[in-house]
Design a protein around this motif. Structure first.
Motif, mmCIF file in Angstrom:
data_model
loop_
_atom_site.group_PDB
_atom_site.id
_atom_site.type_symbol
_atom_site.label_atom_id
_atom_site.label_comp_id
_atom_site.label_asym_id
_atom_site.label_seq_id
_atom_site.Cartn_x
_atom_site.Cartn_y
_atom_site.Cartn_z
ATOM 1 N N TYR A 112 0.863 -1.224 0.014
ATOM 2 C CA TYR A 112 0.014 0.028 -0.032
ATOM 3 C C TYR A 112 1.043 1.382 -0.099
ATOM 4 O O TYR A 112 1.970 1.163 0.717
ATOM 5 C CB TYR A 112 -0.914 0.097 1.232
ATOM 6 N N ALA A 113 0.357 2.297 -0.826
ATOM 7 C CA ALA A 113 1.124 3.528 -0.736
ATOM 8 C C ALA A 113 0.823 4.237 0.437
ATOM 9 O O ALA A 113 -0.574 4.592 0.824
ATOM 10 C CB ALA A 113 0.789 4.104 -1.990
ATOM 11 N N SER A 114 1.939 4.734 1.272
ATOM 12 C CA SER A 114 1.758 5.568 2.352
ATOM 13 C C SER A 114 2.812 6.619 2.532
ATOM 14 O O SER A 114 3.472 6.785 1.764
ATOM 15 C CB SER A 114 1.491 4.667 3.563
ATOM 16 N N ALA A 115 3.039 6.917 3.652
ATOM 17 C CA ALA A 115 4.045 8.179 3.985
ATOM 18 C C ALA A 115 4.429 7.919 5.379
ATOM 19 O O ALA A 115 3.589 7.698 6.389
ATOM 20 C CB ALA A 115 3.523 9.411 3.760
ATOM 21 N N THR A 116 5.739 8.156 5.842
ATOM 22 C CA THR A 116 6.136 8.232 6.995
ATOM 23 C C THR A 116 6.852 9.813 7.161
ATOM 24 O O THR A 116 7.369 10.417 6.245
ATOM 25 C CB THR A 116 7.050 7.281 7.287
ATOM 26 N N THR A 117 6.981 10.204 8.291
ATOM 27 C CA THR A 117 7.301 11.690 8.681
ATOM 28 C C THR A 117 8.664 11.427 9.247
ATOM 29 O O THR A 117 8.956 10.555 10.132
ATOM 30 C CB THR A 117 6.594 12.370 9.644
ATOM 31 N N PHE A 118 9.569 12.184 9.060
ATOM 32 C CA PHE A 118 11.010 12.274 9.667
ATOM 33 C C PHE A 118 11.210 13.963 9.652
ATOM 34 O O PHE A 118 11.328 14.430 8.772
ATOM 35 C CB PHE A 118 12.031 11.440 8.857
ATOM 36 N N ALA A 119 11.392 14.269 11.015
ATOM 37 C CA ALA A 119 11.784 15.706 11.079
ATOM 38 C C ALA A 119 10.512 16.802 10.650
ATOM 39 O O ALA A 119 10.863 17.701 10.173
ATOM 40 C CB ALA A 119 13.232 16.150 10.477
ATOM 41 N N GLY A 120 9.313 16.084 10.439
ATOM 42 C CA GLY A 120 8.487 16.961 10.198
ATOM 43 C C GLY A 120 8.153 16.826 8.786
ATOM 44 O O GLY A 120 6.880 17.535 8.311
ATOM 45 N N TYR A 121 8.728 16.063 8.054
ATOM 46 C CA TYR A 121 8.520 16.001 6.492
ATOM 47 C C TYR A 121 8.177 14.686 6.104
ATOM 48 O O TYR A 121 8.704 13.544 6.568
ATOM 49 C CB TYR A 121 9.797 16.468 5.628
ATOM 50 N N ALA A 122 7.051 14.505 5.051
ATOM 51 C CA ALA A 122 6.694 13.183 4.819
ATOM 52 C C ALA A 122 7.747 12.745 3.788
ATOM 53 O O ALA A 122 8.118 13.378 2.726
ATOM 54 C CB ALA A 122 5.182 13.427 4.261
ATOM 55 N N GLN A 123 7.687 11.235 3.611
ATOM 56 C CA GLN A 123 8.327 10.651 2.886
ATOM 57 C C GLN A 123 7.294 9.553 2.177
ATOM 58 O O GLN A 123 6.965 8.593 2.919
ATOM 59 C CB GLN A 123 9.693 9.887 3.633
ATOM 60 N N GLY A 124 7.510 9.536 0.929
ATOM 61 C CA GLY A 124 6.438 8.533 0.186
ATOM 62 C C GLY A 124 7.147 7.156 0.290
ATOM 63 O O GLY A 124 8.326 6.827 -0.086
ATOM 64 N N VAL A 125 6.330 6.171 0.687
ATOM 65 C CA VAL A 125 6.859 4.604 0.964
ATOM 66 C C VAL A 125 5.616 3.898 0.460
ATOM 67 O O VAL A 125 4.387 4.156 0.283
ATOM 68 C CB VAL A 125 7.093 4.342 2.502
ATOM 69 N N LEU A 126 6.181 2.397 0.267
ATOM 70 C CA LEU A 126 5.292 1.339 0.288
ATOM 71 C C LEU A 126 5.422 0.422 1.323
ATOM 72 O O LEU A 126 6.400 0.088 1.631
ATOM 73 C CB LEU A 126 5.489 0.591 -1.143
ATOM 74 N N VAL A 127 4.137 0.206 1.897
ATOM 75 C CA VAL A 127 4.089 -0.561 3.092
ATOM 76 C C VAL A 127 3.661 -2.107 2.773
ATOM 77 O O VAL A 127 2.520 -2.356 2.370
ATOM 78 C CB VAL A 127 3.107 0.100 4.315
ATOM 79 N N GLY A 128 4.535 -3.118 2.979
ATOM 80 C CA GLY A 128 4.126 -4.678 2.667
ATOM 81 C C GLY A 128 3.328 -4.948 3.825
ATOM 82 O O GLY A 128 3.641 -4.633 5.087
#
Length: 232
Positions: A112-128
């Protein structure tokens, strides 16, 4: 070579150089020794070899035979294993789907396409995910910022979902409460907080990069100038 090794060695019993040379000359095949003391078979080395096992291991009581020793060790291992059986894990039941969601096949991983945050900024990821449980995070090749790459922080963020110390509920003075209870308690305190200009009110957030959230926090601080906003 032997003379230099003997010169550097400092045994308590002098080493007979002639006897060592005779043993070397008599040795027909290749032999190896750990030290000159072993080669010369000094009394100190023979005593060390005899006492190489733990203290008093050589004084084995012959009345206690090998069979009895094995019985004692087997009983010790059995008791050690029995202690692990006393820690019973909580009972869990596996309940099948009443209506199985479309696209889910047991044992097959979905992304699934999702996002994680690091230092307040979102990073586009794929979650298995397997059977609804996220297990792996990879970069999203369709995201223009990462182009499919990911870093160690993104990879490790999946562990936060299974952190036993992760806050899962609202806690008030050590007791588990609900979100509605928090809203009611905040509404009861807001008249007093407003009368003192927000003094005693502290807001703790991570780094905020959302323009909407930053605008809301700024508006709150203007209405309550004595309130404090802390970013972790």
């Amino acid at each position: 070579m032997i003379d230099s090794m003997i010169h550097n060695a400092t045994p308590s019993t002098p080493i007979d150089l002639d006897a060592i040379r005779q043993r070397l000359a008599a040795a027909g095949n290749e032999e190896y020794w750990r030290s000159l003391e072993e080669l010369a078979e000094t009394p100190e080395f023979l005593e060390f070899l005899h006492r190489e096992f733990p203290r008093q291991a050589s004084e084995w009581d012959e009345s206690f035979g090998r069979r009895g020793f094995l019985k004692l060790m087997a009983a010790s291992l059995s008791l050690a294993g029995a202690t692990g059986c006393l820690l019973r894990q909580p009972e869990e039941k596996i309940v099948p789907y009443v209506r199985q969601p479309e696209g889910i096949v047991p044992g097959k991983e979905l992304f699934y396409a999702s996002a994680t945050t690091f230092a307040g900024y979102a990073q586009g990821v794929l979650v298995g995910s397997r059977m609804g449980r996220p297990i792996k995070i990879e970069g999203n090749p369709e995201h223009p910022a990462s182009l499919g790459a990911t870093d160690v922080f993104g990879q490790a963020s999946i562990l936060s979902l299974y952190d036993p110390d992760r806050s899962k509920t609202v806690v008030f003075r050590g007791n588990i409460e609900t979100w509605d209870h928090f809203l009611r308690a905040l509404a009861d305190e807001m008249p007093h907080i407003s009368s003192v200009g927000g003094e005693g009110l502290a807001i703790l957030t991570e780094t905020v990069t959302s323009p909407t959230l930053a605008w809301q926090l700024d508006g709150l601080l203007q209405a309550l100038p004595r309130a404090k906003w802390h970013q972790y």
